[in-house]
Design an enzyme around this catalytic site. Sequence first.
Site, PDB file in Angstrom:
ATOM      1  N   ASP A 139       0.661  -1.070  -0.084  1.00 59.97           N
ATOM      2  CA  ASP A 139       0.139  -0.009   0.075  1.00 59.97           C
ATOM      3  C   ASP A 139       0.991   1.059  -0.055  1.00 59.97           C
ATOM      4  O   ASP A 139       1.865   1.317   0.864  1.00 59.97           O
ATOM      5  CB  ASP A 139      -0.918  -0.073   1.212  1.00 59.97           C
ATOM      6  CG  ASP A 139      -1.997   1.156   1.102  1.00 59.97           C
ATOM      7  OD1 ASP A 139      -2.150   1.524  -0.025  1.00 59.97           O
ATOM      8  OD2 ASP A 139      -2.770   1.294   2.123  1.00 59.97           O
ATOM      9  N   TYR A 141       1.180   5.631  -0.593  1.00 61.55           N
ATOM     10  CA  TYR A 141       0.674   7.033   0.071  1.00 61.55           C
ATOM     11  C   TYR A 141       0.802   8.191  -0.641  1.00 61.55           C
ATOM     12  O   TYR A 141       1.631   8.892  -0.436  1.00 61.55           O
ATOM     13  CB  TYR A 141       1.521   6.916   1.329  1.00 61.55           C
ATOM     14  CG  TYR A 141       1.233   8.017   2.547  1.00 61.55           C
ATOM     15  CD1 TYR A 141      -0.021   7.934   3.104  1.00 61.55           C
ATOM     16  CD2 TYR A 141       2.213   8.885   2.996  1.00 61.55           C
ATOM     17  CE1 TYR A 141      -0.273   8.957   4.119  1.00 61.55           C
ATOM     18  CE2 TYR A 141       1.663   9.558   4.033  1.00 61.55           C
ATOM     19  CZ  TYR A 141       0.767   9.488   4.587  1.00 61.55           C
ATOM     20  OH  TYR A 141       0.276  10.663   5.671  1.00 61.55           O
ATOM     21  N   HIS A 146      -3.658  13.918   0.504  1.00 61.98           N
ATOM     22  CA  HIS A 146      -3.905  13.178   1.904  1.00 61.98           C
ATOM     23  C   HIS A 146      -2.796  13.130   2.643  1.00 61.98           C
ATOM     24  O   HIS A 146      -2.908  13.233   3.849  1.00 61.98           O
ATOM     25  CB  HIS A 146      -4.150  11.652   1.158  1.00 61.98           C
ATOM     26  CG  HIS A 146      -4.216  10.543   2.200  1.00 61.98           C
ATOM     27  ND1 HIS A 146      -5.268  10.463   3.035  1.00 61.98           N
ATOM     28  CD2 HIS A 146      -3.482   9.698   2.610  1.00 61.98           C
ATOM     29  CE1 HIS A 146      -5.324   9.474   4.188  1.00 61.98           C
ATOM     30  NE2 HIS A 146      -3.795   9.048   3.688  1.00 61.98           N
ATOM     31  N   GLU A 211     -10.943   3.808   3.561  1.00 65.15           N
ATOM     32  CA  GLU A 211      -9.858   4.579   2.752  1.00 65.15           C
ATOM     33  C   GLU A 211     -10.097   4.330   1.248  1.00 65.15           C
ATOM     34  O   GLU A 211     -10.207   3.135   0.774  1.00 65.15           O
ATOM     35  CB  GLU A 211      -8.316   4.327   2.869  1.00 65.15           C
ATOM     36  CG  GLU A 211      -7.970   4.727   4.496  1.00 65.15           C
ATOM     37  CD  GLU A 211      -6.219   4.669   4.643  1.00 65.15           C
ATOM     38  OE1 GLU A 211      -5.796   3.860   3.729  1.00 65.15           O
ATOM     39  OE2 GLU A 211      -5.826   5.650   5.302  1.00 65.15           O
ATOM     40  N   GLU A 213      -9.446   3.902  -2.121  1.00 60.66           N
ATOM     41  CA  GLU A 213      -7.995   3.818  -3.021  1.00 60.66           C
ATOM     42  C   GLU A 213      -8.477   2.797  -4.267  1.00 60.66           C
ATOM     43  O   GLU A 213      -9.558   2.369  -4.583  1.00 60.66           O
ATOM     44  CB  GLU A 213      -7.158   2.692  -2.263  1.00 60.66           C
ATOM     45  CG  GLU A 213      -6.827   3.382  -0.709  1.00 60.66           C
ATOM     46  CD  GLU A 213      -5.497   2.943  -0.110  1.00 60.66           C
ATOM     47  OE1 GLU A 213      -4.737   2.247  -0.784  1.00 60.66           O
ATOM     48  OE2 GLU A 213      -5.337   3.075   1.052  1.00 60.66           O
ATOM     49  N   ASP A 245      -9.317   0.275   1.908  1.00 56.01           N
ATOM     50  CA  ASP A 245      -8.377  -0.097   3.070  1.00 56.01           C
ATOM     51  C   ASP A 245      -9.165   0.087   4.356  1.00 56.01           C
ATOM     52  O   ASP A 245      -8.539   1.221   4.696  1.00 56.01           O
ATOM     53  CB  ASP A 245      -6.881   0.422   2.570  1.00 56.01           C
ATOM     54  CG  ASP A 245      -5.856   0.260   3.477  1.00 56.01           C
ATOM     55  OD1 ASP A 245      -5.870  -0.830   4.379  1.00 56.01           O
ATOM     56  OD2 ASP A 245      -4.980   0.966   3.554  1.00 56.01           O
ATOM     57  N   ARG A 249      -8.141   4.189  13.095  1.00 55.77           N
ATOM     58  CA  ARG A 249      -7.360   5.317  13.485  1.00 55.77           C
ATOM     59  C   ARG A 249      -6.740   5.322  14.808  1.00 55.77           C
ATOM     60  O   ARG A 249      -5.625   5.876  15.088  1.00 55.77           O
ATOM     61  CB  ARG A 249      -8.309   6.445  13.048  1.00 55.77           C
ATOM     62  CG  ARG A 249      -8.593   6.603  11.559  1.00 55.77           C
ATOM     63  CD  ARG A 249      -7.557   6.484  10.821  1.00 55.77           C
ATOM     64  NE  ARG A 249      -7.819   6.906   9.110  1.00 55.77           N
ATOM     65  CZ  ARG A 249      -7.324   6.616   8.245  1.00 55.77           C
ATOM     66  NH1 ARG A 249      -6.001   5.985   8.214  1.00 55.77           N
ATOM     67  NH2 ARG A 249      -7.829   6.690   6.934  1.00 55.77           N
ATOM     68  N   GLN A 252      -3.783   3.038  14.973  1.00 59.33           N
ATOM     69  CA  GLN A 252      -2.921   3.664  14.209  1.00 59.33           C
ATOM     70  C   GLN A 252      -2.106   4.873  14.611  1.00 59.33           C
ATOM     71  O   GLN A 252      -0.798   4.860  14.651  1.00 59.33           O
ATOM     72  CB  GLN A 252      -3.393   4.154  12.948  1.00 59.33           C
ATOM     73  CG  GLN A 252      -2.409   4.647  11.741  1.00 59.33           C
ATOM     74  CD  GLN A 252      -3.069   5.259  10.519  1.00 59.33           C
ATOM     75  OE1 GLN A 252      -4.287   5.320  10.409  1.00 59.33           O
ATOM     76  NE2 GLN A 252      -2.388   5.782   9.565  1.00 59.33           N
ATOM     77  N   LYS A 265      -4.296  -1.661  10.126  1.00 59.02           N
ATOM     78  CA  LYS A 265      -4.350  -1.863   8.444  1.00 59.02           C
ATOM     79  C   LYS A 265      -4.601  -3.485   8.041  1.00 59.02           C
ATOM     80  O   LYS A 265      -4.559  -3.621   6.870  1.00 59.02           O
ATOM     81  CB  LYS A 265      -3.486  -1.103   7.696  1.00 59.02           C
ATOM     82  CG  LYS A 265      -3.174   0.263   7.944  1.00 59.02           C
ATOM     83  CD  LYS A 265      -3.947   0.999   7.301  1.00 59.02           C
ATOM     84  CE  LYS A 265      -3.527   2.613   7.164  1.00 59.02           C
ATOM     85  NZ  LYS A 265      -4.352   3.433   6.441  1.00 59.02           N
ATOM     86  N   THR A 269      -9.131  -5.497   3.962  1.00 58.24           N
ATOM     87  CA  THR A 269      -9.115  -4.761   2.785  1.00 58.24           C
ATOM     88  C   THR A 269      -9.887  -5.444   1.811  1.00 58.24           C
ATOM     89  O   THR A 269      -9.756  -6.488   1.386  1.00 58.24           O
ATOM     90  CB  THR A 269      -7.528  -4.820   2.348  1.00 58.24           C
ATOM     91  OG1 THR A 269      -6.623  -4.569   3.358  1.00 58.24           O
ATOM     92  CG2 THR A 269      -7.298  -3.574   1.334  1.00 58.24           C
ATOM     93  N   GLU A 383      -9.985  12.604   7.279  1.00 60.92           N
ATOM     94  CA  GLU A 383      -9.713  14.078   6.591  1.00 60.92           C
ATOM     95  C   GLU A 383     -11.064  14.515   6.589  1.00 60.92           C
ATOM     96  O   GLU A 383     -11.240  15.896   6.623  1.00 60.92           O
ATOM     97  CB  GLU A 383      -9.168  13.696   5.222  1.00 60.92           C
ATOM     98  CG  GLU A 383      -7.819  13.338   5.252  1.00 60.92           C
ATOM     99  CD  GLU A 383      -7.458  12.903   3.656  1.00 60.92           C
ATOM    100  OE1 GLU A 383      -7.061  13.859   2.824  1.00 60.92           O
ATOM    101  OE2 GLU A 383      -7.498  11.763   3.424  1.00 60.92           O
TER     102      GLU A 383
HETATM  103 MN    MN Z   1      -4.241   2.834   2.775  1.00 61.55          MN
END
Ligand code: MN
Length: 441
Positions: A139, A141, A146, A211, A213, A245, A249, A252, A265, A269, A383
């Site tokens: 994965d 970024y 973001h 997420e 993606e 994904d 949080r 994390q 994570k 997925t 976000e």
């Molecule tokens: Mn991700």
Amino acid sequence: MSTTTDPNLTSWIESANEAGCDFPIQNLPFGLFSRTGVDIRCIGIAIGDQVLDCRALVETGRLEGHCSSEACQALGSHRLNEFLALGRSEWRAVRERVSALLRSDMPDLKDDPNHREACLVPQSEVVLHLPMEIGDYTDFYASLHHATNVGSMFRPDNPLLPNWKNLPVGYHGRASSVVVSGTPLTRPCGQTVSADGDETSFGPVRLLDYELEVTFVVGPGNQMGRRIPIEDAREHLFGVMLMNDWSARDVQKWEYQPLGPFNAKNFCTTLSPWIVTLDALEPFMVDGPPRSEGDPSNLDYLTWADDFGVDLNLTVEIASAGMREQGMAPTLVSRGNYADMYWTMSQMLAHHTSTGCPMNPGDIFASGTVSGDAEDSRGCLLERTWRGQNPITLGDGTERKFLQDGDEVLITGWCEREGAVRIGFGECSGVVMPAREQVTA
Ligand code: MN
């Protein structure tokens, strides 16, 4: 433009010609299906509201003389990996033959009722599976928006670390927890820390997020110790899927330093079931990644004059359990476009293999959260609600800072532009189920 993406093509399968259909004859995405109640997995191609059974296509001799015996053998497999390993020229030969078999002006298959019935199954009568066995999952970024947004929450004085614009940052994910769209997600448990940092605890995660993606599927890989040069990327990239994904949080935030994401994570997925090939995406390819005045220039191994992005529209919608019970439409919470990404799939592939790290057919490379400049183009709730400070309101009037049990998250994607036929990616969805607090294997 290649013949298979010609906007004038239509299919004798009428549902494929309807406006807004995800799977017109210009798309022809690959997936893996079984007929309802039959435990045999077959490679399929979506066309309109039907699935074209590739094994039946081989068995009825419809590919003979057009595709190699290796391709025919690979298409008879119970997974896509063998076909992925064959490479671009074989993929193209199959795509061109299938396109020809389905064209309005080529009625051979249409006019043969036995073969037609063997080769076509309504999508409503199949179960879709992950198309390939995934050996490795990485994965990235790759969205500047973001990375800047998340960085500014976790490190207000230093949002973007100095490496970020010089290399595509990523981490090695867990292939074992990648599932196909429609698979429910169990809210995980995890270790978190109190706001003052004094007390740790273990229990169901509270800040569950999605997420948005996009992921790429690797075709032929590279031997260990060899690199894939960026200008060869098209030979190794088969196609694109949508991905959620799922992320915890609160976990994390506590665990991510110094080595990056781990348990936050690794629990689930979700991938969309169909792989849209790069050949189908050609009409929607745009110039390589956007760069601003003052950005560092890329090193040679990350530079390719013909590099490309993809103009791919993406949305995220949420429906609570109550909304689904009442038959309410899901609420749109984010919309983005993959062309906003700072790093391309070719750059990710070239960078990942720059050490000689071997790739294998069926490996997946995810982009990282796709976020744009606008508030409603932020691709995750972290976000979108700015860490829960600005909750969003769903169609049933309830507020969300993060996901609740019973919420369904639905990602869709499509490409459209003047002079091309719109193609879609299907759905990538999952419902959040309550945490299991009992520990069992
Ligand atoms: Mn991700």
